[in-house]
Write an enzyme that holds these catalytic residues in place. Structure first.
Site, mmCIF file in Angstrom:
data_model
loop_
_atom_site.group_PDB
_atom_site.id
_atom_site.type_symbol
_atom_site.label_atom_id
_atom_site.label_comp_id
_atom_site.label_asym_id
_atom_site.label_seq_id
_atom_site.Cartn_x
_atom_site.Cartn_y
_atom_site.Cartn_z
ATOM 1 N N ARG A 6 29.307 62.631 50.611
ATOM 2 C CA ARG A 6 28.532 63.643 51.301
ATOM 3 C C ARG A 6 29.394 63.968 52.522
ATOM 4 O O ARG A 6 30.787 63.513 52.585
ATOM 5 C CB ARG A 6 27.142 63.198 51.786
ATOM 6 C CG ARG A 6 27.289 61.961 52.723
ATOM 7 C CD ARG A 6 25.851 61.956 53.194
ATOM 8 N NE ARG A 6 25.978 60.822 54.616
ATOM 9 C CZ ARG A 6 25.610 59.467 54.325
ATOM 10 N NH1 ARG A 6 25.167 59.025 53.194
ATOM 11 N NH2 ARG A 6 25.907 58.673 55.274
ATOM 12 N N SER A 11 38.037 58.793 65.547
ATOM 13 C CA SER A 11 36.781 59.665 66.237
ATOM 14 C C SER A 11 37.476 59.909 67.762
ATOM 15 O O SER A 11 38.099 58.773 68.276
ATOM 16 C CB SER A 11 35.766 58.954 66.094
ATOM 17 O OG SER A 11 34.566 59.429 67.160
ATOM 18 N N TYR A 14 31.374 51.109 66.915
ATOM 19 C CA TYR A 14 31.796 52.499 66.428
ATOM 20 C C TYR A 14 33.029 52.756 67.106
ATOM 21 O O TYR A 14 34.327 52.723 66.279
ATOM 22 C CB TYR A 14 30.929 53.547 66.466
ATOM 23 C CG TYR A 14 31.450 54.829 65.862
ATOM 24 C CD1 TYR A 14 31.277 55.002 64.374
ATOM 25 C CD2 TYR A 14 31.752 56.019 66.652
ATOM 26 C CE1 TYR A 14 32.029 55.946 63.853
ATOM 27 C CE2 TYR A 14 32.130 56.997 65.883
ATOM 28 C CZ TYR A 14 32.312 57.064 64.558
ATOM 29 O OH TYR A 14 32.556 58.375 63.785
HETATM 30 N N1 LIG Z 1 30.807 64.191 61.531
HETATM 31 C C1 LIG Z 1 31.359 63.793 62.837
HETATM 32 O O1 LIG Z 1 30.749 64.352 63.903
HETATM 33 C C2 LIG Z 1 32.498 62.834 62.952
HETATM 34 C C3 LIG Z 1 33.061 62.706 64.207
HETATM 35 C C4 LIG Z 1 34.191 61.795 64.389
HETATM 36 C C5 LIG Z 1 34.473 61.137 63.210
HETATM 37 N N2 LIG Z 1 33.650 61.146 62.098
HETATM 38 C C6 LIG Z 1 34.298 60.333 60.865
HETATM 39 O O2 LIG Z 1 34.334 61.150 59.793
HETATM 40 C C7 LIG Z 1 33.982 60.113 58.618
HETATM 41 C C8 LIG Z 1 32.806 61.131 58.040
HETATM 42 O O3 LIG Z 1 31.703 61.429 58.799
HETATM 43 P P1 LIG Z 1 30.466 62.143 58.319
HETATM 44 O O4 LIG Z 1 29.798 62.641 59.300
HETATM 45 O O5 LIG Z 1 30.836 62.733 56.969
HETATM 46 O O6 LIG Z 1 29.477 60.814 57.937
HETATM 47 P P2 LIG Z 1 28.664 60.417 56.828
HETATM 48 O O7 LIG Z 1 27.813 59.192 57.421
HETATM 49 O O8 LIG Z 1 27.990 61.495 56.384
HETATM 50 O O9 LIG Z 1 29.506 59.912 55.397
HETATM 51 C C9 LIG Z 1 30.019 58.612 55.501
HETATM 52 C C10 LIG Z 1 30.139 58.230 54.028
HETATM 53 O O10 LIG Z 1 30.543 56.939 53.946
HETATM 54 C C11 LIG Z 1 29.864 55.955 52.812
HETATM 55 N N3 LIG Z 1 29.811 54.741 53.110
HETATM 56 C C12 LIG Z 1 29.138 53.930 53.982
HETATM 57 N N4 LIG Z 1 29.356 52.741 53.873
HETATM 58 C C13 LIG Z 1 30.112 52.640 52.923
HETATM 59 C C14 LIG Z 1 30.844 51.349 52.243
HETATM 60 N N5 LIG Z 1 30.491 50.362 52.696
HETATM 61 N N6 LIG Z 1 31.531 51.665 51.112
HETATM 62 C C15 LIG Z 1 31.853 53.182 50.610
HETATM 63 N N7 LIG Z 1 31.215 53.999 51.329
HETATM 64 C C16 LIG Z 1 30.372 53.773 52.484
HETATM 65 C C17 LIG Z 1 28.501 56.805 53.116
HETATM 66 O O11 LIG Z 1 27.622 56.491 51.961
HETATM 67 C C18 LIG Z 1 28.662 58.172 53.131
HETATM 68 O O12 LIG Z 1 28.947 59.009 51.936
HETATM 69 C C19 LIG Z 1 33.618 58.819 59.130
HETATM 70 O O13 LIG Z 1 34.375 58.098 59.099
HETATM 71 C C20 LIG Z 1 33.064 59.467 60.512
HETATM 72 O O14 LIG Z 1 33.339 58.002 61.357
HETATM 73 C C21 LIG Z 1 32.996 62.029 61.964
#
Ligand SMILES: NC(=O)c1ccc[n+]([C@@H]2O[C@H](COP(=O)([O-])OP(=O)(O)OC[C@H]3O[C@@H](n4cnc5c(N)ncnc54)[C@H](O)[C@@H]3O)[C@@H](O)[C@H]2O)c1
Length: 279
Positions: free
Chosen positions: A16, A169, A182
């Site tokens: 996702r 992030s 985090y």
């Molecule tokens: N969306 C934002 O605003 C944002 C901002 C800064 C950084 N990020 C970073 O970008 C990345 C994606 O963010 P997102 O918003 O799509 O998050 P999200 O939570 O929707 O997606 C994270 C994915 O990682 C998977 N996951 C969790 N634990 C796991 C494990 N142990 N092994 C394998 N897979 C695992 C989840 O099932 C999920 O599909 C992350 O690293 C997040 O920290 C996102």
């Protein structure tokens, strides 16, 4: 430009959100892409895995139908690329090693690793930070990325070419109120990216971190709709808007391209100017 034909990529946490968009974008540019995630929609153990992940968000994702690992692999195959969805918990080193071995065997090699998997589902100030959640975040976000880096390394060295991208992030560069674990993991990833860049140079491997602001994945969209603090975050951007997953994916694709071959050890902010001092 940015032709990834013939490259084999693994994206972690790709069922996702941003990981899924990264995978689709790499495939549109020609790469074969392995979708890996702890959650797969047709896994008979989906509900128990989500529960066992000790993550509220995993349970929400499973219940809300946000899990699209196999569907994404299918979408990529329809583009004419090779793709498969594989259940892999990045904290399980034996599983990571076995999956990478399988991928190299099935796809012939591995060229690109996108360390995207992460947990972010709790906010608590330091006195109330739950030790279990601190340990979980370090294990998934930081150690998980290290496990994948270590296990992919021999394949990249073998190619004399490789690309590793780490999802950091702004919480890692600016701190995050109520986000001690985090934030610490996301800062740690920048150190890991720079070390991988230093050690990878002689092998033709680049390693970079992307530093996103608030990007509207399903998870972030839900948080933005329910938590009033997100309005403040939005107003801190110079555009007064959140980012789109495609804006992260485009940066990932660029960093994986031949054209980005002289960029390594960088932490590239894709945050709408959120870290700039405003008047
Ligand atoms: N969306 C934002 O605003 C944002 C901002 C800064 C950084 N990020 C970073 O970008 C990345 C994606 O963010 P997102 O918003 O799509 O998050 P999200 O939570 O929707 O997606 C994270 C994915 O990682 C998977 N996951 C969790 N634990 C796991 C494990 N142990 N092994 C394998 N897979 C695992 C989840 O099932 C999920 O599909 C992350 O690293 C997040 O920290 C996102």
């Amino acid at each position: 430009m940015f032709d990834l034909s013939g490259k084999v990529a693994i994206v972690t946490g790709a069922s996702r959100g941003l990981g899924r968009e990264d995978a689709l974008t790499l495939a549109r540019l020609g790469a074969d892409v392995v979708i890996s995630d702890i959650l797969l929609e047709d896994d008979p153990d989906l509900a128990t895995t989500a529960e066992g992940a000790n993550s509220v968000l995993a349970q929400v994702a499973a219940a809300q139908g946000w899990v699209h690992a196999n569907a994404t692999a299918e979408e990529i195959r329809r583009l004419g690329r090779r793709s498969t969805a594989i259940k892999m918990d990045v904290t399980d080193r034996d599983r990571v090693r076995e999956v990478f071995r399988q991928v190299a065997e099935q796809f012939g090699k591995i060229d690109i690793l996108i360390n995207n998997a992460a947990t972010l589902d709790h906010v608590a100030q330091i006195p109330n930070q739950d030790y279990r959640l601190w340990d979980r975040d370090i294990a998934v976000n930081l150690t998980g990325a290290f496990n994948c880096t270590k296990e992919v390394w021999p394949y990249l060295v073998q190619n004399h070419w490789g690309r590793i991208v780490y999802m950091s992030s702004v919480a890692g560069t600016m701190g995050g109120f109520g986000q001690a674990s985090y934030s610490a993991t996301k800062a740690g990833l920048i150190g890991l990216a720079r070390t991988a860049a230093l050690e990878g140079g002689r092998h033709g491997i680049t390693a970079n971190a992307i530093v996103p602001g608030i990007i509207l994945s399903e998870a972030a969209r839900t948080a933005a709709e329910t938590n009033p603090i997100y309005e403040r975050f939005r107003n801190r951007t110079v555009f007064k808007r959140f980012g789109e997953p495609s804006e992260i994916a485009a940066t990932v694709a660029f960093l994986c391209s031949e054209e980005a071959g002289y960029i390594t050890g960088a932490a590239i902010e894709v945050a709408g100017g959120m870290s700039l001092l405003t008047a």
